[in-house]
Design a protein around this motif. Structure first.
Motif, PDB file in Angstrom:
ATOM      1  N   ILE A 146       1.792 -12.332  -9.319  1.00 42.31           N
ATOM      2  CA  ILE A 146       0.480 -11.690  -8.795  1.00 42.31           C
ATOM      3  C   ILE A 146       0.630 -11.153  -7.282  1.00 42.31           C
ATOM      4  CG2 ILE A 146      -0.224 -14.030  -7.863  1.00 42.31           C
ATOM      5  CD1 ILE A 146      -3.031 -13.093  -8.368  1.00 42.31           C
ATOM      6  N   GLU A 147       1.786 -11.647  -6.711  1.00 44.75           N
ATOM      7  CA  GLU A 147       2.189 -11.225  -5.511  1.00 44.75           C
ATOM      8  C   GLU A 147       2.630  -9.644  -5.502  1.00 44.75           C
ATOM      9  OE1 GLU A 147       3.235 -13.829  -6.660  1.00 44.75           O
ATOM     10  OE2 GLU A 147       2.462 -15.756  -5.384  1.00 44.75           O
ATOM     11  N   ASP A 148       3.348  -9.486  -6.752  1.00 44.51           N
ATOM     12  CA  ASP A 148       3.873  -8.005  -6.941  1.00 44.51           C
ATOM     13  C   ASP A 148       2.348  -7.089  -7.052  1.00 44.51           C
ATOM     14  OD1 ASP A 148       6.609  -8.591  -6.898  1.00 44.51           O
ATOM     15  OD2 ASP A 148       6.437  -9.389  -8.789  1.00 44.51           O
ATOM     16  N   VAL A 149       1.392  -7.556  -7.900  1.00 45.53           N
ATOM     17  CA  VAL A 149       0.088  -6.810  -8.246  1.00 45.53           C
ATOM     18  C   VAL A 149      -0.699  -6.435  -6.600  1.00 45.53           C
ATOM     19  CG1 VAL A 149      -1.841  -6.457  -9.546  1.00 45.53           C
ATOM     20  CG2 VAL A 149       0.393  -7.500 -10.384  1.00 45.53           C
ATOM     21  N   ARG A 150      -0.519  -7.606  -5.912  1.00 47.31           N
ATOM     22  CA  ARG A 150      -1.448  -7.530  -4.662  1.00 47.31           C
ATOM     23  C   ARG A 150      -0.521  -6.544  -3.778  1.00 47.31           C
ATOM     24  NH1 ARG A 150      -2.202 -14.016  -3.689  1.00 47.31           N
ATOM     25  NH2 ARG A 150      -3.963 -14.357  -5.142  1.00 47.31           N
ATOM     26  N   GLU A 151       0.773  -6.582  -3.943  1.00 49.97           N
ATOM     27  CA  GLU A 151       1.529  -5.299  -3.233  1.00 49.97           C
ATOM     28  C   GLU A 151       1.078  -4.214  -3.444  1.00 49.97           C
ATOM     29  OE1 GLU A 151       6.022  -3.948  -1.781  1.00 49.97           O
ATOM     30  OE2 GLU A 151       5.754  -6.106  -3.040  1.00 49.97           O
ATOM     31  N   LEU A 152       0.997  -3.712  -4.865  1.00 47.88           N
ATOM     32  CA  LEU A 152       0.732  -2.626  -5.366  1.00 47.88           C
ATOM     33  C   LEU A 152      -0.662  -2.123  -4.985  1.00 47.88           C
ATOM     34  CD1 LEU A 152       1.465  -1.436  -8.970  1.00 47.88           C
ATOM     35  CD2 LEU A 152      -0.822  -1.175  -8.287  1.00 47.88           C
ATOM     36  N   ARG A 153      -1.575  -3.145  -4.852  1.00 51.92           N
ATOM     37  CA  ARG A 153      -2.972  -2.903  -4.638  1.00 51.92           C
ATOM     38  C   ARG A 153      -3.079  -2.168  -3.066  1.00 51.92           C
ATOM     39  NH1 ARG A 153      -6.659  -7.790  -5.865  1.00 51.92           N
ATOM     40  NH2 ARG A 153      -8.216  -6.445  -4.822  1.00 51.92           N
ATOM     41  N   GLU A 154      -2.279  -2.751  -2.318  1.00 51.23           N
ATOM     42  CA  GLU A 154      -2.160  -2.505  -1.011  1.00 51.23           C
ATOM     43  C   GLU A 154      -1.527  -1.042  -0.751  1.00 51.23           C
ATOM     44  OE1 GLU A 154      -3.726  -3.984   1.321  1.00 51.23           O
ATOM     45  OE2 GLU A 154      -4.519  -5.408   0.293  1.00 51.23           O
ATOM     46  N   ASN A 155      -0.782  -0.752  -1.556  1.00 49.95           N
ATOM     47  CA  ASN A 155       0.171   0.516  -1.309  1.00 49.95           C
ATOM     48  C   ASN A 155      -0.512   1.706  -1.930  1.00 49.95           C
ATOM     49  OD1 ASN A 155       2.249  -0.706   0.057  1.00 49.95           O
ATOM     50  ND2 ASN A 155       3.326  -0.989  -1.806  1.00 49.95           N
ATOM     51  N   VAL A 156      -1.428   1.345  -3.114  1.00 48.51           N
ATOM     52  CA  VAL A 156      -2.116   2.472  -3.600  1.00 48.51           C
ATOM     53  C   VAL A 156      -3.117   3.287  -2.810  1.00 48.51           C
ATOM     54  CG1 VAL A 156      -4.011   1.193  -4.700  1.00 48.51           C
ATOM     55  CG2 VAL A 156      -3.046   3.153  -5.993  1.00 48.51           C
ATOM     56  N   LYS A 157      -3.502   2.631  -1.532  1.00 49.89           N
ATOM     57  CA  LYS A 157      -4.530   2.975  -0.611  1.00 49.89           C
ATOM     58  C   LYS A 157      -4.064   4.469  -0.005  1.00 49.89           C
ATOM     59  CE  LYS A 157      -6.935  -1.494  -0.167  1.00 49.89           C
ATOM     60  NZ  LYS A 157      -7.098  -2.592   0.882  1.00 49.89           N
ATOM     61  N   PHE A 158      -2.754   4.254   0.170  1.00 48.23           N
ATOM     62  CA  PHE A 158      -2.176   5.137   1.013  1.00 48.23           C
ATOM     63  C   PHE A 158      -2.072   6.711   0.243  1.00 48.23           C
ATOM     64  CE2 PHE A 158      -0.308   1.269   2.542  1.00 48.23           C
ATOM     65  CZ  PHE A 158      -0.762   1.300   3.917  1.00 48.23           C
ATOM     66  N   GLN A 159      -2.390   7.721   0.977  1.00 48.59           N
ATOM     67  CA  GLN A 159      -2.202   9.226   0.420  1.00 48.59           C
ATOM     68  C   GLN A 159      -0.571   9.597  -0.027  1.00 48.59           C
ATOM     69  OE1 GLN A 159      -4.634  11.293  -0.063  1.00 48.59           O
ATOM     70  NE2 GLN A 159      -6.260  10.101   0.631  1.00 48.59           N
ATOM     71  N   PRO A 160      -0.455  10.360  -0.990  1.00 48.26           N
ATOM     72  CA  PRO A 160       0.876  10.675  -1.455  1.00 48.26           C
ATOM     73  C   PRO A 160       1.315  11.554  -0.167  1.00 48.26           C
ATOM     74  CG  PRO A 160      -0.770  12.264  -2.474  1.00 48.26           C
ATOM     75  CD  PRO A 160      -1.476  11.057  -1.794  1.00 48.26           C
ATOM     76  N   MET A 161       2.960  11.322  -0.296  1.00 46.04           N
ATOM     77  CA  MET A 161       3.492  12.138   0.927  1.00 46.04           C
ATOM     78  C   MET A 161       3.915  13.648   0.721  1.00 46.04           C
ATOM     79  SD  MET A 161       6.130   9.174   1.913  1.00 46.04           S
ATOM     80  CE  MET A 161       6.831   9.842   3.147  1.00 46.04           C
ATOM     81  N   ASN A 162       4.291  13.980  -0.640  1.00 46.63           N
ATOM     82  CA  ASN A 162       4.806  15.192  -0.894  1.00 46.63           C
ATOM     83  C   ASN A 162       4.059  15.967  -2.266  1.00 46.63           C
ATOM     84  OD1 ASN A 162       6.578  15.350   1.475  1.00 46.63           O
ATOM     85  ND2 ASN A 162       8.082  14.189   0.245  1.00 46.63           N
ATOM     86  N   SER A 163       3.191  15.195  -2.640  1.00 43.21           N
ATOM     87  CA  SER A 163       2.637  15.592  -3.952  1.00 43.21           C
ATOM     88  C   SER A 163       1.186  15.506  -3.812  1.00 43.21           C
ATOM     89  CB  SER A 163       3.231  14.796  -5.231  1.00 43.21           C
ATOM     90  OG  SER A 163       4.614  14.554  -5.015  1.00 43.21           O
ATOM     91  N   LYS A 164       0.515  16.166  -5.099  1.00 44.97           N
ATOM     92  CA  LYS A 164      -0.925  15.823  -5.117  1.00 44.97           C
ATOM     93  C   LYS A 164      -1.430  14.628  -5.460  1.00 44.97           C
ATOM     94  CE  LYS A 164      -0.718  20.530  -7.348  1.00 44.97           C
ATOM     95  NZ  LYS A 164      -1.307  21.561  -8.455  1.00 44.97           N
ATOM     96  N   ARG A 165      -0.950  14.022  -6.327  1.00 43.71           N
ATOM     97  CA  ARG A 165      -1.338  12.735  -6.602  1.00 43.71           C
ATOM     98  C   ARG A 165      -0.237  11.603  -6.713  1.00 43.71           C
ATOM     99  NH1 ARG A 165      -5.696  13.013 -11.304  1.00 43.71           N
ATOM    100  NH2 ARG A 165      -6.026  10.996 -10.849  1.00 43.71           N
ATOM    101  N   LYS A 166      -0.603  10.271  -6.487  1.00 46.65           N
ATOM    102  CA  LYS A 166       0.405   9.173  -7.104  1.00 46.65           C
ATOM    103  C   LYS A 166       0.247   8.867  -8.365  1.00 46.65           C
ATOM    104  CE  LYS A 166       1.326   6.857  -2.513  1.00 46.65           C
ATOM    105  NZ  LYS A 166       1.314   5.523  -1.996  1.00 46.65           N
ATOM    106  N   VAL A 167       1.235   8.812  -9.058  1.00 45.70           N
ATOM    107  CA  VAL A 167       1.483   8.267 -10.145  1.00 45.70           C
ATOM    108  C   VAL A 167       2.269   7.077 -10.431  1.00 45.70           C
ATOM    109  CG1 VAL A 167       1.921   8.885 -12.602  1.00 45.70           C
ATOM    110  CG2 VAL A 167       1.183  10.759 -11.081  1.00 45.70           C
ATOM    111  N   TYR A 168       1.636   5.798 -11.090  1.00 47.91           N
ATOM    112  CA  TYR A 168       2.243   4.824 -11.329  1.00 47.91           C
ATOM    113  C   TYR A 168       2.287   4.527 -12.543  1.00 47.91           C
ATOM    114  CZ  TYR A 168       1.162   3.181  -6.374  1.00 47.91           C
ATOM    115  OH  TYR A 168       1.063   3.045  -5.090  1.00 47.91           O
ATOM    116  N   ILE A 169       3.794   4.303 -12.874  1.00 52.14           N
ATOM    117  CA  ILE A 169       4.256   4.322 -14.265  1.00 52.14           C
ATOM    118  C   ILE A 169       4.656   2.784 -14.563  1.00 52.14           C
ATOM    119  CG2 ILE A 169       5.681   5.027 -16.277  1.00 52.14           C
ATOM    120  CD1 ILE A 169       6.061   7.497 -15.018  1.00 52.14           C
TER     121      ILE A 169
END
Length: 549
Positions: A146-169
């Motif tokens: 669950i710690e890994d998923v919480r980290e993902l939830r925190e990072n998904v809020k940030f805007q993409p750096m060089n692309s249009k959208r962030k894609v999590y696979i």
């Protein structure tokens, strides 16, 4: 103090030794320019790329099969209706992660070509090279807490750096814990506008319904065998490798509908065979038992004159070579299935799972195999697997004992006449009695009498006497219960019989008698089958007639 001085001295000596080794090595490289060039060449030489990675599709059009998912995703990209969460479900090696990467490139491509990514812009190149910071691949098997998923939830809020959208696979998403799934629910339901999720799994039943309801689910299926074979033939042609069609067939069958597994085994076959991949070497590499072994075993089981030692010889041969007897049994069951279908007229190579050349070979060898007996052998061998499972055999010698005794039991059982064989002979005998094939009537009658006598001696409750003593002649069938007169009445010894039948009434009675005689030709044969084969010794002629009312 003395001991500490010795320790410092040893450390100093070790450092000096390492320093001399380093400087000596450098000096040797500097003095020998050829070795230096050789070393630099080895460092810059590109590593070998396996076929599964070298020929990984980079566009939707290059994907093998999976037309449903490809068409839906292309249309969504063309209409700018990319969803926020997708879930790809299917067996291994059929293109789930590959299509997820293509979708990520198409979403962030700066120069898309209709429904395809261009693979030339900086965004596409960075994703292909694996250096994009906006396409994040997560292995759920290693990051399932669950710690890994919480980290993902925190990072998904940030805007993409060089692309249009962030894609999590997220691959193998079914490996997440229950707490991790619950923590991911809100993010999947209402993700940021700049984020998209692609989940991949091989076990859909382990994914909670709450996750499935928040995703667009696409089902990926196994690739047909002939399609994998065609794809590998194209790759072999590109790589300038000669490969037989039957060899590619066995490789595709080994892959079991997985393109990645098939290409991995093709790589192994090329290493084993060189640039000429043959079917014989591929079968040896895959451990496939030869077809001749199964055909020989089936012929030995069908032949009632086969000696017991010869019947056990195929099993002994596999045991001596260290083969897997459990796999041998499963392969023999598959062979019996193929035999049964070929005897029924099925010749589809993909359906049967063998090359076309072997289908013709089996078809020519199995002409005399009774389908009913093939099914009987299949049932007995399948029962052998059940017995082996409950006995929990520990070594191959125990399996060998069980298999040999089962083969002997099947062989003894096949010696008995089957119901289908008896009915076939009865039908031929009925035809001969009707006058259509009178030349073979005596031979067929002798065969039927022999089979009936064997059945009488093998069935409990049958008559003690020989079957031939109770078998009535088909030309004198007698009468049936109820008073109907058989054909024997037409051969009466009364000299006045012809005169009594000379009138019109006699002619009519004669016609009725002949019609009844034609209807009851096969009745005595049915009676003898009931008495001799089923063990019922009641003679229908001895049953008293019911009085007429």
């Amino acid at each position: 103090m003395a001991s500490s001085g010795i320790l410092v001295s040893r450390i100093s000596q070790g450092n000096n030794h390492q320093s001399r080794a380093r400087h000596g090595a450098r000096g040797q490289v500097g003095l020998d320019p050829k070795r230096k060039k050789q070393r630099v060449y080895n460092m810059t030489r590109p590593a070998h790329l396996v076929l599964a990675r070298k020929y990984r599709p980079l566009k939707f059009s290059e994907v093998v099969e999976q037309a449903t998912a490809v068409r839906a995703l292309q249309n969504a990209a063309l209409e700018d209706r990319i969803g926020s969460a997708y879930l790809f479900f299917g067996p291994r090696g059929v293109g789930k992660t590959t299509i997820a990467r293509i979708l990520a490139r198409r979403i962030n491509c700066t120069n898309p070509q209709k429904g395809e990514p261009c693979n030339e812009c900086e965004s596409c190149k960075s994703i292909i090279d694996g250096r994009s910071l906006d396409v994040i691949e997560i292995d759920a098997a290693s990051n399932r807490r669950i710690e890994d998923v919480r980290e993902l939830r925190e990072n998904v809020k940030f805007q993409p750096m060089n692309s249009k959208r962030k894609v999590y696979i997220i691959d193998e998403v079914h490996m997440l814990t229950t707490e991790s799934f619950n923590a991911l629910l809100k993010t999947l339901e209402e993700p940021p506008e700049h984020a998209a999720f692609v989940l991949a799994t091989t076990e859909l039943n382990k994914v909670p319904e709450t996750i499935l309801s928040r995703c667009q689910v696409f089902t990926f299926r196994k690739v047909p065998l002939h399609r994998v074979q065609e794809y590998m033939a194209h790759i072999c042609k590109t790589e300038k490798i000669e490969a037989e069609n039957d060899a590619l067939f066995w490789i595709a069958r080994k892959g079991d509908g997985s393109v990645r597994d098939s290409l991995s085994f093709l790589e192994q076959a090329i290493s084993f065979c060189g640039n000429n991949v043959t079917a014989e070497k591929v079968r040896e590499l895959a451990g496939v038992y030869p077809l001749e072994l199964f055909l020989k075993l089936t012929e030995l089981l069908m032949d009632p004159q086969t000696p017991s030692q010869e019947l056990a010889s195929p099993v002994m041969e596999i045991f001596d070579q260290g083969g897997d007897l459990n796999r041998f049994i499963w392969d023999y069951l598959d062979h019996l299935r193929i035999l049964r279908y070929i005897r029924s007229g099925v010749e589809d190579s993909d359906f049967l799972g063998i090359p076309g050349s072997q289908i013709q070979n089996i078809k020519s060898r199995a002409l005399n195999f009774d389908p009913a007996r093939i099914s009987l052998i299949f049932d007995e061998i399948h029962g052998l697997l059940t017995t082996a499972f409950f006995l929990k055999l520990r070594n191959s010698y125990e399996s060998r004992i069980l298999i040999e005794m089962e083969l002997l039991k099947i062989h003894d059982r096949l010696k008995k006449p089957s119901v289908s064989a008896l009915l076939s002979k009865i039908q031929k005998l009925s035809v001969s009695l009707a006058g259509q094939d009178s030349r073979r009537s005596e031979d067929l009658m002798a065969d039927l009498t022999e089979d009936a006598s064997q059945s009488a001696t093998q069935q409990p409750g049958a008559g003690a006497g020989p079957a031939a003593s109770n078998f009535r002649s088909p030309t004198a069938p007698g009468t049936r219960p109820g008073g109907s007169q058989g054909p024997s009445s037409a051969h009466s010894t009364d000299p006045n019989a012809n005169q009594r039948n000379s009138g019109p009434a006699g002619a009519q009675n004669s016609g009725n008698d002949s019609q009844k005689s034609g209807q009851s030709d096969s009745i005595p044969i049915e009676d003898e089958l009931q008495k001799q084969f089923l063990g019922t010794m009641v003679d229908p002629d001895s049953v008293p007639h019911e009085p007429d009312e």
